[in-house]
Motif scaffolding. Sequence first.
Motif, PDB file in Angstrom:
ATOM      1  N   ASP A 447      -1.238  -6.569  10.066  1.00  0.00           N
ATOM      2  CA  ASP A 447       0.413  -6.269  10.053  1.00  0.00           C
ATOM      3  C   ASP A 447       0.954  -5.799  11.165  1.00  0.00           C
ATOM      4  O   ASP A 447       0.689  -4.659  10.995  1.00  0.00           O
ATOM      5  N   ALA A 448       1.702  -5.714  12.068  1.00  0.00           N
ATOM      6  CA  ALA A 448       2.296  -5.121  13.339  1.00  0.00           C
ATOM      7  C   ALA A 448       3.015  -4.431  12.827  1.00  0.00           C
ATOM      8  O   ALA A 448       3.039  -3.051  13.181  1.00  0.00           O
ATOM      9  N   LEU A 449       4.106  -4.785  11.669  1.00  0.00           N
ATOM     10  CA  LEU A 449       5.199  -4.067  11.424  1.00  0.00           C
ATOM     11  C   LEU A 449       4.551  -3.326  10.433  1.00  0.00           C
ATOM     12  O   LEU A 449       5.491  -2.659   9.452  1.00  0.00           O
ATOM     13  N   LEU A 450       3.704  -3.588   9.930  1.00  0.00           N
ATOM     14  CA  LEU A 450       2.985  -2.645   8.365  1.00  0.00           C
ATOM     15  C   LEU A 450       1.646  -2.131   8.801  1.00  0.00           C
ATOM     16  O   LEU A 450       1.301  -1.258   8.208  1.00  0.00           O
ATOM     17  N   SER A 451       1.790  -1.267   9.952  1.00  0.00           N
ATOM     18  CA  SER A 451       0.561  -0.027  10.358  1.00  0.00           C
ATOM     19  C   SER A 451       0.691   0.690   9.758  1.00  0.00           C
ATOM     20  O   SER A 451      -0.358   0.953   9.558  1.00  0.00           O
ATOM     21  N   GLN A 452       1.506   1.228   8.620  1.00  0.00           N
ATOM     22  CA  GLN A 452       1.808   2.616   7.580  1.00  0.00           C
ATOM     23  C   GLN A 452       1.903   1.932   7.024  1.00  0.00           C
ATOM     24  O   GLN A 452       1.567   3.161   5.810  1.00  0.00           O
ATOM     25  N   VAL A 453       1.931   1.213   6.300  1.00  0.00           N
ATOM     26  CA  VAL A 453       1.711   0.914   4.753  1.00  0.00           C
ATOM     27  C   VAL A 453       0.787   1.237   4.105  1.00  0.00           C
ATOM     28  O   VAL A 453       0.284   1.814   3.296  1.00  0.00           O
ATOM     29  N   GLN A 454      -0.964   0.962   4.661  1.00  0.00           N
ATOM     30  CA  GLN A 454      -2.012   1.526   4.114  1.00  0.00           C
ATOM     31  C   GLN A 454      -1.459   2.616   3.909  1.00  0.00           C
ATOM     32  O   GLN A 454      -3.116   3.403   2.834  1.00  0.00           O
ATOM     33  N   THR A 455      -1.480   3.858   4.488  1.00  0.00           N
ATOM     34  CA  THR A 455      -1.213   4.873   4.429  1.00  0.00           C
ATOM     35  C   THR A 455      -0.609   5.619   3.113  1.00  0.00           C
ATOM     36  O   THR A 455      -0.439   6.342   2.883  1.00  0.00           O
ATOM     37  N   TYR A 456       0.092   4.895   3.412  1.00  0.00           N
ATOM     38  CA  TYR A 456       1.293   5.128   1.968  1.00  0.00           C
ATOM     39  C   TYR A 456       0.618   4.535   0.333  1.00  0.00           C
ATOM     40  O   TYR A 456       0.406   5.458  -0.341  1.00  0.00           O
ATOM     41  N   MET A 457      -0.358   3.708   0.847  1.00  0.00           N
ATOM     42  CA  MET A 457      -1.100   3.530  -0.389  1.00  0.00           C
ATOM     43  C   MET A 457      -2.291   4.454  -0.215  1.00  0.00           C
ATOM     44  O   MET A 457      -2.706   4.173  -1.981  1.00  0.00           O
ATOM     45  N   GLU A 458      -2.647   4.679   0.688  1.00  0.00           N
ATOM     46  CA  GLU A 458      -3.602   6.297   0.335  1.00  0.00           C
ATOM     47  C   GLU A 458      -3.481   7.279  -0.828  1.00  0.00           C
ATOM     48  O   GLU A 458      -4.065   7.800  -1.213  1.00  0.00           O
ATOM     49  N   ILE A 459      -2.148   7.370  -0.316  1.00  0.00           N
ATOM     50  CA  ILE A 459      -1.135   8.835  -0.477  1.00  0.00           C
ATOM     51  C   ILE A 459      -1.150   7.896  -2.262  1.00  0.00           C
ATOM     52  O   ILE A 459      -0.641   9.566  -2.831  1.00  0.00           O
ATOM     53  N   TYR A 460      -0.016   6.877  -2.157  1.00  0.00           N
ATOM     54  CA  TYR A 460      -0.012   6.320  -4.008  1.00  0.00           C
ATOM     55  C   TYR A 460      -1.209   6.781  -4.693  1.00  0.00           C
ATOM     56  O   TYR A 460      -0.786   7.110  -5.890  1.00  0.00           O
ATOM     57  N   LYS A 461      -1.767   6.073  -3.787  1.00  0.00           N
ATOM     58  CA  LYS A 461      -3.481   5.887  -5.139  1.00  0.00           C
ATOM     59  C   LYS A 461      -3.811   7.252  -5.863  1.00  0.00           C
ATOM     60  O   LYS A 461      -4.314   8.019  -7.041  1.00  0.00           O
ATOM     61  N   GLN A 462      -4.120   8.733  -4.719  1.00  0.00           N
ATOM     62  CA  GLN A 462      -3.903   9.565  -5.333  1.00  0.00           C
ATOM     63  C   GLN A 462      -3.359  10.418  -6.431  1.00  0.00           C
ATOM     64  O   GLN A 462      -3.477  11.269  -7.687  1.00  0.00           O
ATOM     65  N   ALA A 463      -1.500  10.235  -6.455  1.00  0.00           N
ATOM     66  CA  ALA A 463      -0.433  10.484  -7.118  1.00  0.00           C
ATOM     67  C   ALA A 463      -1.095   9.681  -8.130  1.00  0.00           C
ATOM     68  O   ALA A 463      -0.792   9.869  -9.274  1.00  0.00           O
ATOM     69  N   LEU A 464      -1.514   8.668  -8.802  1.00  0.00           N
ATOM     70  CA  LEU A 464      -1.507   7.440  -9.614  1.00  0.00           C
ATOM     71  C   LEU A 464      -2.968   7.976 -10.629  1.00  0.00           C
ATOM     72  O   LEU A 464      -3.139   8.121 -11.431  1.00  0.00           O
ATOM     73  N   GLU A 465      -3.695   8.705  -9.234  1.00  0.00           N
ATOM     74  CA  GLU A 465      -5.353   9.232 -10.197  1.00  0.00           C
ATOM     75  C   GLU A 465      -5.178  10.376 -11.323  1.00  0.00           C
ATOM     76  O   GLU A 465      -5.456  10.747 -12.137  1.00  0.00           O
ATOM     77  N   ARG A 466      -3.752  10.442 -11.169  1.00  0.00           N
ATOM     78  CA  ARG A 466      -3.327  12.002 -11.405  1.00  0.00           C
ATOM     79  C   ARG A 466      -2.279  11.633 -12.739  1.00  0.00           C
ATOM     80  O   ARG A 466      -2.599  12.481 -14.294  1.00  0.00           O
ATOM     81  N   LEU A 467      -2.500  10.365 -13.252  1.00  0.00           N
ATOM     82  CA  LEU A 467      -1.821   9.686 -14.643  1.00  0.00           C
ATOM     83  C   LEU A 467      -3.413   8.954 -14.947  1.00  0.00           C
ATOM     84  O   LEU A 467      -3.090   8.528 -16.215  1.00  0.00           O
TER      85      LEU A 467
END
Length: 610
Positions: A447-467
Amino acid sequence: MRSEFFRHARLCVAGITLALMASTAYAEPAHGIAMYGDPALPPDFVSLPYANPDAPKGGEVVTGNVGTFDTLNPFTLKGEAPWQLRFLTHESLMGRSYDEPFTLYGLLAESVETGPNREWVEFTLREDARFSDGTPVTVEDVIWSYKTIGEEGHPRYRSFWSQVGEIEATGPRSVRLTFTTEDRELALLAGLRPILKKSQWDDLDFAAARLEDVPIGSGPYIVDSYEIGRHVTLRRNPDYWGADVPFRRGTSNFDEIRIEYYGDNTVLQEAFKAQALSYLREFNAERWATQYDFPAVESGEIVLTEIPHNKPSGITGFVFNTRRPPLDDWRVREALILAFNFEYVNDTLTGGRQPRITSYFSNSELAMQQGPAEGRVRELLEPFADTLPPGTLEGYTLPESDGTKRNRGNIRKAMKLLNDAGWTVDQGVLKNAEGRPLVLRVLLRQDALLSQVQTYMEIYKQALERLGIGLQIETIDNAQYLAREGTYDFDITFMRRDLSLSPGNEQRLYWGSDTADQEGGRNLMGMRSEAADAMIDEMLSTRSREGFVAAVRALDRVLISGRYVIPVHQYSVGRIAHLKELSYPQDHLPVYGDGIWFLPEVWWYEAEDR
């Protein structure tokens, strides 16, 4: 004694007379209706305050959508239609002014009348109201439209229809709806239902309409041409019936509106840079500040415009599907919010330029107040104290990190909450008592409005790995996404809910218990809260602005303390990059700022020779 009796009798008669006069005055036909108080514009208003009644007509504008479409009927659940059609090709009995919290003015209807308690509403059609094929809009069309869309249309229309006890013609051009629910907003919602042409559907199945069965509307634009998955072209109807209606003066100024479809946002962005599109809305403050220096901007061919607003922030972020364990446990949701390092993400993606949403109605007087609940807000919430999540009455604020990538303090707090909820780390993997690892699936769409959402989740994925938590990110096209969203086939997904200065019945659709399992519904989190339901009821029944504000603030507390969403950025200003030929009224911007009611509704094409 006799004189005393007659004195009391005269007082009673006078009181009854005054009551009848007040009731009659309240029920007189009017040019508009407001949720509270009177409409701001007088009966003889010339145009909406944010429209230019002398705006020139002509030119074309090209806009872009990401994805595809397979229907041109925006009123049914079947298929995906260009979202703009509902607003540009079809009309309702009344139209909304976006310069007031919630006020409607006559459009297809010349007047509106209500009962003393808004237990009914009656509309009188304009005699010259016409569909795009030139045939008159009749009471029969109105009644059929309400019934058909309410029973066979998209679920978003059905909640209103379920609260209508009777709809009847009261004259050759008047129709009355009587409600079964004490709800002051219903009279206004009735004025916003789309009106379609009944005879078009005599031999057709409305709910299963084919692509070529384009609903005939009365709006200023008609579908001129289309190519599936590629484009839809709308043409301004030269015989549009409502050009001189005050609500319409200075609006719908472009001769042609073309909606182009693109496979992804990157291609759309490049199309705009090449000026294949007329305008682009930008939602990332960092990109706005650093990436709009391409040649067309520097030469002045493309202009960068910012439009402020005074509406609530709404909620934008990642929503948890609480229908699925362990997301039904507030402790797990709080841990996941703690792990989302907003301060670091914000600095990385927007240079810290966009503030965070702090509650669903932040940035407005409707927002919950910080600290413990007080006064009427506490009175409303206390009967539900045993069912409320921690922080609702005491006060809840979103966790803040130290801004570093490690986010150590919040990660420690998150782990303690997960341990309390029965989850422990085994060889680096978070598992429950049965030894099942915690793996969450994030569903995203192109979606045109969600172009940076994938990046949000890539960063979040790394944080959740620590848990010890696994995060699987799945990005799919719009058609697949809508099918899975409609059946709530996700753990986490991205959600945006715009909220107004006059929230009402739509709140039931967003977070009401009755909609939690409704297929294709808007309650993505699967929220079931007696307190939230009661606050919505209070919002819709109270007759004072003060009572209304208290009810919304109480609802805001229930929502934010429920930990249903990881909130991200506020969009406190609209950012529009557009061709220099596109102009708008700069002396009076709508209180709601940018939206389809602004661009393309009141903009115009300024030819070079003017």
